[in-house]
Structure formats: structure tokens, C-alpha cells
Design a protein around this motif. Sequence first.
Motif, mmCIF file in Angstrom:
data_model
loop_
_atom_site.group_PDB
_atom_site.id
_atom_site.type_symbol
_atom_site.label_atom_id
_atom_site.label_comp_id
_atom_site.label_asym_id
_atom_site.label_seq_id
_atom_site.Cartn_x
_atom_site.Cartn_y
_atom_site.Cartn_z
ATOM 1 N N TYR A 82 0.791 -1.220 0.000
ATOM 2 C CA TYR A 82 0.000 0.000 0.000
ATOM 3 C C TYR A 82 0.833 1.285 0.000
ATOM 4 O O TYR A 82 0.303 2.354 -0.271
ATOM 5 N N GLY A 83 2.106 1.186 0.291
ATOM 6 C CA GLY A 83 2.946 2.376 0.274
ATOM 7 C C GLY A 83 3.479 2.724 -1.106
ATOM 8 O O GLY A 83 4.088 3.779 -1.282
ATOM 9 N N ARG A 84 3.248 1.874 -2.100
ATOM 10 C CA ARG A 84 3.825 2.065 -3.429
ATOM 11 C C ARG A 84 2.793 2.614 -4.401
ATOM 12 O O ARG A 84 1.621 2.209 -4.391
ATOM 13 N N GLU A 85 3.254 3.511 -5.271
ATOM 14 C CA GLU A 85 2.378 4.025 -6.319
ATOM 15 C C GLU A 85 2.075 2.960 -7.372
ATOM 16 O O GLU A 85 1.040 2.998 -8.026
ATOM 17 N N ASP A 86 2.992 2.006 -7.529
ATOM 18 C CA ASP A 86 2.814 0.958 -8.537
ATOM 19 C C ASP A 86 2.271 -0.326 -7.919
ATOM 20 O O ASP A 86 2.571 -1.421 -8.401
ATOM 21 N N LEU A 87 1.455 -0.219 -6.865
ATOM 22 C CA LEU A 87 1.008 -1.434 -6.177
ATOM 23 C C LEU A 87 0.187 -2.345 -7.090
ATOM 24 O O LEU A 87 0.265 -3.576 -6.968
ATOM 25 N N PHE A 88 -0.579 -1.786 -8.008
ATOM 26 C CA PHE A 88 -1.365 -2.624 -8.908
ATOM 27 C C PHE A 88 -0.467 -3.332 -9.920
ATOM 28 O O PHE A 88 -0.663 -4.518 -10.227
ATOM 29 N N GLU A 89 0.530 -2.624 -10.428
ATOM 30 C CA GLU A 89 1.479 -3.240 -11.365
ATOM 31 C C GLU A 89 2.308 -4.318 -10.669
ATOM 32 O O GLU A 89 2.577 -5.381 -11.255
ATOM 33 N N LEU A 90 2.703 -4.058 -9.433
ATOM 34 C CA LEU A 90 3.463 -5.059 -8.684
ATOM 35 C C LEU A 90 2.608 -6.294 -8.417
ATOM 36 O O LEU A 90 3.097 -7.430 -8.510
ATOM 37 N N ALA A 91 1.346 -6.096 -8.098
ATOM 38 C CA ALA A 91 0.441 -7.232 -7.885
ATOM 39 C C ALA A 91 0.321 -8.074 -9.153
ATOM 40 O O ALA A 91 0.258 -9.310 -9.089
ATOM 41 N N GLU A 92 0.301 -7.420 -10.298
ATOM 42 C CA GLU A 92 0.231 -8.151 -11.568
ATOM 43 C C GLU A 92 1.490 -8.980 -11.785
ATOM 44 O O GLU A 92 1.417 -10.144 -12.228
ATOM 45 N N LEU A 93 2.649 -8.423 -11.459
ATOM 46 C CA LEU A 93 3.902 -9.159 -11.601
ATOM 47 C C LEU A 93 3.936 -10.365 -10.659
ATOM 48 O O LEU A 93 4.348 -11.466 -11.059
ATOM 49 N N ILE A 94 3.500 -10.179 -9.422
ATOM 50 C CA ILE A 94 3.481 -11.285 -8.456
ATOM 51 C C ILE A 94 2.515 -12.366 -8.918
ATOM 52 O O ILE A 94 2.816 -13.566 -8.835
ATOM 53 N N ALA A 95 1.355 -11.974 -9.426
ATOM 54 C CA ALA A 95 0.382 -12.947 -9.907
ATOM 55 C C ALA A 95 0.943 -13.755 -11.072
ATOM 56 O O ALA A 95 0.817 -14.991 -11.121
ATOM 57 N N ASP A 96 1.569 -13.066 -12.019
ATOM 58 C CA ASP A 96 2.163 -13.756 -13.166
ATOM 59 C C ASP A 96 3.270 -14.713 -12.725
ATOM 60 O O ASP A 96 3.355 -15.856 -13.204
ATOM 61 N N THR A 97 4.116 -14.255 -11.815
ATOM 62 C CA THR A 97 5.236 -15.087 -11.362
ATOM 63 C C THR A 97 4.734 -16.311 -10.605
ATOM 64 O O THR A 97 5.237 -17.426 -10.801
ATOM 65 N N THR A 98 3.736 -16.114 -9.750
ATOM 66 C CA THR A 98 3.181 -17.240 -8.998
ATOM 67 C C THR A 98 2.582 -18.280 -9.940
ATOM 68 O O THR A 98 2.791 -19.485 -9.776
ATOM 69 N N ALA A 99 1.829 -17.817 -10.921
ATOM 70 C CA ALA A 99 1.200 -18.733 -11.874
ATOM 71 C C ALA A 99 2.243 -19.510 -12.672
ATOM 72 O O ALA A 99 2.148 -20.742 -12.831
ATOM 73 N N ARG A 100 3.252 -18.814 -13.172
ATOM 74 C CA ARG A 100 4.291 -19.476 -13.966
ATOM 75 C C ARG A 100 5.097 -20.458 -13.117
ATOM 76 O O ARG A 100 5.435 -21.566 -13.577
#
Length: 299
Positions: A82-100
Motif C-alpha cells: 500500500y505504500g507504493r504508487e505501482d502497487l497494482f502493477e506489482l500485484a500483476e507481476l506477483i500474480a504472473d510469477t506465482t502462476a508461472r
Amino acid sequence: MTAYSPLPYVVFGVTGRTGAAAADTLLRCGHPVRVVVRDPARGRLWAERGAEVAVADLTDLGAMTRALDHAQGAYVVCPQHYGREDLFELAELIADTTARAAVAAHVPRLVALSSVGADRESGTGWIWMNRLFEQRLGAAGVATTFLRAAYFMENWMPMVAQAVRSGVLPTFLAPPRRALPMVATADVGSAAAALLQESGTATGIVTLAGPKDYAPADVAAMVSATLHKPVDVAVLPESAWSSALADAQFSRAALAGFAEMTRGLNGAHIDIGSDPAARAWAGTTTLEQVITELVRRRQ
């Protein structure tokens, strides 16, 4: 006698409440557990309890794949920064990495922490990150149970602290007497552990609430009963939300996401019963238990 697999259950988020509860439940049941942490020091207590410890950053595909390798199942989370401006983009990266990583490690089944409202396409603020997590894991083809939790009872912690000090319980939720589904994080973790142990490899959705619904006015009454003094409810207007959250140090993007989510909750756009495909589960921990403990810690 139940036969246990020698392969571990992998549990993420053990430095948080739900992951810790899931790992604790599985260990108490006698299952082998591998906890995943970013800082090795945070895994020492789990190692002392007999868990295997894997170290991985959630954006590191190689480390994530190794953490998930040779497992009978995994509880996965997408932490929100929640402290990051790119929290949504970071969530997308984590989701992609977890899935892969789950695909690369051939994990037979996952339980993924999500949220009520993840079935909605828009108007959910922070919950969009949970929807994205569901979409990425679903597209990967790994059998996954999406655990859509209700409003965490522990979210009341900062407001309860203010009520103990001032006799007034601030709330973002309105109207103050409208009851909403809420769930204890301990029940989320124990539900995740139970779902991991279910037989079958079908993908599905489980919604999880507490034993009953509660309103902000109920929270105030519980604090009052514990303190033995009156406690009033003060609904914060949206114009005051940003200043009320100043201590949380949310980014501008996070504040906007919080506001949209809260409007969705208050307007019933976010509704635990909105997805007819979901199985409804109920935890056993009451809000009275959680609030009483929160008050006692602040006295």
C-alpha cells in the motif's frame, strides 16, 4: 488411520496472519510443511517447529519455482504493497510469477487467498488485485480453490485503539447499523489448510465469513462492554478518509483504491453472495472474541 504424504504443503504469507494460521494448522495436524519467506530470519521459528524453510522473493521466478517444487499443494497469497504508487502493477507481476512458478513446479493444487467482490469487473478498488490473481492462476490451468474472504475482523484494530483512547469509534463503513460479513484471519488460515487437504483437483470458489454478520455499531458496543464505559460511533465522511489514514502512509494510488473499495462496500456493490458459483463457508471465531482481545492489548 490417515496416511500422510511425505511431500510438504507449501505455505506463503507466514509473516502475516492467514499464512501463519494455515501453517500452524497443518503442522498441528502432523503434515510436513514448507514455509516461504523473503528474509531467512523470519523462518527460524518455523524451522524450530519442524517446518522446512524456503527463501524466495515473490517476483523471482526461479526462486518461486524451487519453493513450490515437490509439493502436494500450496497456499498462495498476493501481498498488497500500500505504500507504493505501482502497487497494482506489482500485484500483476506477483500474480504472473506465482502462476508461472506453479506450472513449472507441477504443483497439483493451490489454495489462493482472494476477497469477496473479486467476481466484480470494476468498482472494487484494492480487490481488483485479488481478481487479477484469480485470473492469472485460472489461466495457468493449475487446479485452484479461490478463498474469497470477507472483511477481516482485525481491520478494526486501529479504530478500536482510537475508541479505547477517546470513547469514539471511527468507521469508514456506513450506515453504522448495517451488518456486513466479517471473518477472523485465524479462520481464513484454518480454512485454507482444510481446503488444501480436500481430495480432488477441481478448480472452485469458496466464500468465507464469520458465524454472523456485524455492523460498526456492534463493534462499538463490544468495545464499550469490555471497557465498561460508553463508546459512540462516528462515521467518517469521504472527505476525511485521506487525513484519517495519514498514519498508514498509503500512496496516492492506494488511497484511491481504498476509497473505491469502501464505496463498493457501503453501496453493496461488493457482496459476498454475488457469485452463485461459490461455496459458502463460515468460520467459528466471533467478532466479540477478536474485539475483546484487541481492547485488552490497548488497555
